[in-house]
Design an enzyme around this catalytic site. Sequence first.
Site, PDB file in Angstrom:
ATOM      1  N   GLY A 197       0.808  -1.213   0.000  1.00  0.00           N
ATOM      2  CA  GLY A 197       0.000   0.000   0.000  1.00  0.00           C
ATOM      3  C   GLY A 197       0.837   1.256   0.000  1.00  0.00           C
ATOM      4  O   GLY A 197       2.001   1.253   0.395  1.00  0.00           O
ATOM      5  N   LYS A 198       0.227   2.347  -0.478  1.00  0.00           N
ATOM      6  CA  LYS A 198       0.879   3.654  -0.483  1.00  0.00           C
ATOM      7  C   LYS A 198      -0.116   4.694   0.001  1.00  0.00           C
ATOM      8  O   LYS A 198      -1.325   4.530  -0.125  1.00  0.00           O
ATOM      9  CB  LYS A 198       1.377   4.019  -1.886  1.00  0.00           C
ATOM     10  CG  LYS A 198       2.542   3.174  -2.373  1.00  0.00           C
ATOM     11  CD  LYS A 198       3.071   3.682  -3.700  1.00  0.00           C
ATOM     12  CE  LYS A 198       4.261   2.856  -4.174  1.00  0.00           C
ATOM     13  NZ  LYS A 198       4.812   3.339  -5.459  1.00  0.00           N
ATOM     14  N   GLY A 199       0.402   5.764   0.552  1.00  0.00           N
ATOM     15  CA  GLY A 199      -0.444   6.852   1.030  1.00  0.00           C
ATOM     16  C   GLY A 199       0.337   8.143   1.055  1.00  0.00           C
ATOM     17  O   GLY A 199       1.471   8.213   0.588  1.00  0.00           O
ATOM     18  N   ARG A 200      -0.280   9.166   1.640  1.00  0.00           N
ATOM     19  CA  ARG A 200       0.371  10.466   1.661  1.00  0.00           C
ATOM     20  C   ARG A 200       1.621  10.466   2.532  1.00  0.00           C
ATOM     21  O   ARG A 200       2.552  11.238   2.329  1.00  0.00           O
ATOM     22  CB  ARG A 200      -0.607  11.525   2.181  1.00  0.00           C
ATOM     23  CG  ARG A 200      -1.066  11.266   3.606  1.00  0.00           C
ATOM     24  CD  ARG A 200      -2.107  12.261   4.052  1.00  0.00           C
ATOM     25  NE  ARG A 200      -2.552  11.947   5.406  1.00  0.00           N
ATOM     26  CZ  ARG A 200      -3.518  12.583   6.025  1.00  0.00           C
ATOM     27  NH1 ARG A 200      -4.144  13.558   5.387  1.00  0.00           N
ATOM     28  NH2 ARG A 200      -3.871  12.255   7.249  1.00  0.00           N
ATOM     29  N   TYR A 201       1.666   9.561   3.527  1.00  0.00           N
ATOM     30  CA  TYR A 201       2.794   9.500   4.449  1.00  0.00           C
ATOM     31  C   TYR A 201       3.969   8.720   3.870  1.00  0.00           C
ATOM     32  O   TYR A 201       5.099   8.879   4.293  1.00  0.00           O
ATOM     33  CB  TYR A 201       2.349   8.817   5.754  1.00  0.00           C
ATOM     34  CG  TYR A 201       1.678   7.494   5.513  1.00  0.00           C
ATOM     35  CD1 TYR A 201       2.416   6.343   5.249  1.00  0.00           C
ATOM     36  CD2 TYR A 201       0.286   7.392   5.506  1.00  0.00           C
ATOM     37  CE1 TYR A 201       1.796   5.137   5.000  1.00  0.00           C
ATOM     38  CE2 TYR A 201      -0.332   6.187   5.267  1.00  0.00           C
ATOM     39  CZ  TYR A 201       0.426   5.071   5.023  1.00  0.00           C
ATOM     40  OH  TYR A 201      -0.183   3.877   4.763  1.00  0.00           O
ATOM     41  N   GLY A 202       3.721   7.828   2.897  1.00  0.00           N
ATOM     42  CA  GLY A 202       4.772   6.965   2.374  1.00  0.00           C
ATOM     43  C   GLY A 202       4.174   5.676   1.842  1.00  0.00           C
ATOM     44  O   GLY A 202       3.259   5.708   1.022  1.00  0.00           O
ATOM     45  N   GLU A 203       4.655   4.550   2.355  1.00  0.00           N
ATOM     46  CA  GLU A 203       4.163   3.259   1.870  1.00  0.00           C
ATOM     47  C   GLU A 203       4.209   2.211   2.971  1.00  0.00           C
ATOM     48  O   GLU A 203       4.876   2.387   3.986  1.00  0.00           O
ATOM     49  CB  GLU A 203       4.999   2.795   0.667  1.00  0.00           C
ATOM     50  CG  GLU A 203       6.492   2.772   0.909  1.00  0.00           C
ATOM     51  CD  GLU A 203       7.295   2.541  -0.363  1.00  0.00           C
ATOM     52  OE1 GLU A 203       6.730   2.699  -1.446  1.00  0.00           O
ATOM     53  OE2 GLU A 203       8.473   2.195  -0.238  1.00  0.00           O
ATOM     54  N   VAL A 204       3.455   1.118   2.731  1.00  0.00           N
ATOM     55  CA  VAL A 204       3.408   0.010   3.691  1.00  0.00           C
ATOM     56  C   VAL A 204       3.912  -1.254   2.999  1.00  0.00           C
ATOM     57  O   VAL A 204       3.505  -1.553   1.872  1.00  0.00           O
ATOM     58  CB  VAL A 204       1.976  -0.212   4.219  1.00  0.00           C
ATOM     59  CG1 VAL A 204       1.946  -1.392   5.182  1.00  0.00           C
ATOM     60  CG2 VAL A 204       1.464   1.040   4.912  1.00  0.00           C
ATOM     61  N   ASP A 207      -8.175  11.167  13.144  1.00  0.00           N
ATOM     62  CA  ASP A 207      -8.192  10.795  11.727  1.00  0.00           C
ATOM     63  C   ASP A 207      -8.887   9.438  11.552  1.00  0.00           C
ATOM     64  O   ASP A 207      -8.373   8.549  10.867  1.00  0.00           O
ATOM     65  CB  ASP A 207      -6.759  10.749  11.178  1.00  0.00           C
ATOM     66  CG  ASP A 207      -6.724  10.758   9.648  1.00  0.00           C
ATOM     67  OD1 ASP A 207      -7.754  11.119   9.028  1.00  0.00           O
ATOM     68  OD2 ASP A 207      -5.682  10.396   9.070  1.00  0.00           O
TER      69      ASP A 207
END
Length: 522
Positions: A220-227, A341
């Site tokens: 996964g990816k998001g605004r913070y980085g990735e998993v 959040d």
Amino acid sequence: METREAVASFEGADAGGIDMDVMNVSIKCVCSPLGYCDPGKDFCQTNRTCFSSLTKNGAFERNTKGCIDTYERSKMNCKVGPTPDVTVACCRTEFCNDNLTPTYAPLTEVPGGNFIVPGPMYSSLQLALVICIPILVLFVLIAVTIIVIRAIFKRRMAVLKAREKQLDRDYGNDIQATLIGDSTLKDVFDHSCTSGSGSGLPFLVQRTVAKQVTLVENIGKGRYGEVWRGQYQGENVAVKIFSSRDEASWARESEIYNTVLLRHENILGFLASDMTSRNSCTQLWLITHYHEYGSLYDYLNRCVLDHHQLLRLAHSASAGVVHLHTEIFGTQGKPAIAHRDIKTKNILVKKSGTCCIADLGLAVTHSQKTNTIDLGNNNKVGTKRYMAPEVLDERINCGSFDSFKCVDVYAFGLVMWEVCRRTMTGGGIVEEYKPPFYDVVPTDPSFEDMRKVIVIDQQRPTILNRWASDEVLTQVVKLMKECWYQNPCARLTMLRVKKTLAKLIEKLEKQENKGKGEIVLV
């Protein structure tokens, strides 16, 4: 000529010759050349000692004999002469210096104009022993020290493990961490890495663990980085990798996860945090338990729910938020925490069909003991689509912790709406997954888009007609509406939401146990 007996040179003579004045016996000595003899005789007579000296001048050597008290006594003793090229031997019997020949040895000059005879040199074996023995002793001492330290460490670890096992037997139901199926990660981390204080893992141990994690696949990816899905000692772990610009989020989340008494079955299990370098870039790692079903957002996109699954997911998620909101008093107490959040992407689904709350990077803490609210150093806000009216209108009271809890309640109401959409009613009817306000705002809404819909128009997600004919969904709809009131003070508390969902589960189970075909809830 009388028998002459040579004696060895005297080592202890002073600069004026051997002190033998205590001996008044007069002896005769050979003298050479004759200029050193007594007048009219071919010998000299003394009550001290005879000498034989050897003077070296290049290749020429001159031997001189006589009585030491008649030959520059102040400059000669029974070992050295007045210069480095002269060596002297002494004896004390009649004419003993006739066959007495001193052995010449080069002398070494020392400060003050004196000369010393070189001492004996070390042999090769002696020199080797002098060097090797101290080194060997040093190595033995180091080895003994290492063995003692290792023995102390093993004994300490044995005591800690025994203590942890006892705690597990006494309080196992209270401190049990979230497991990954039949995973042994609980044993690995809880028994060998805990500080024993209940405050979470010590950071030094965490970093030791993190270096042993192997990244397997990006999930996964998001605004913070990735998993990433990683592996530690054959077990799956989740590695959330922050970019260096999101250091504040990483630091805040690590701090919150290390809060005393935070561990709960409905809070994502935290394992370690680390700062590392990968591909010449600084990366910030957060290592947690891995849940293969992914987030609630992913789960709802893939799966259709029945009533049991709906209530189980909602109730377990609410239990996690309640644990965050609850302050635990005591010497090692837990502050109250507001998530800020809440959304389906920040709620994970476990194999058991329950949820756990994740992503605490924006969390706010409050302690009644100090009456302070800790907002952290992270200036980011939550997800716009899930923002409460008071946040969008910028009228939230940041001096009151209850205001932040009300924001979580509003967002949780939206989460329940998403879950209801994917719950099947009679006749097998179910809608595809959609996020809240999908029909009134763009895919990536701006702050102003959400403010217009929520604050100005005071809209809420659409309640589908089919829900009114389903008793369970009707009760859940009533609950969610009480969570997203415009006025924060009118909203339910998360504890009330949790208790209401628990009652719905209990009634549903009672109805099924009675074997009734139709479910009636009051």
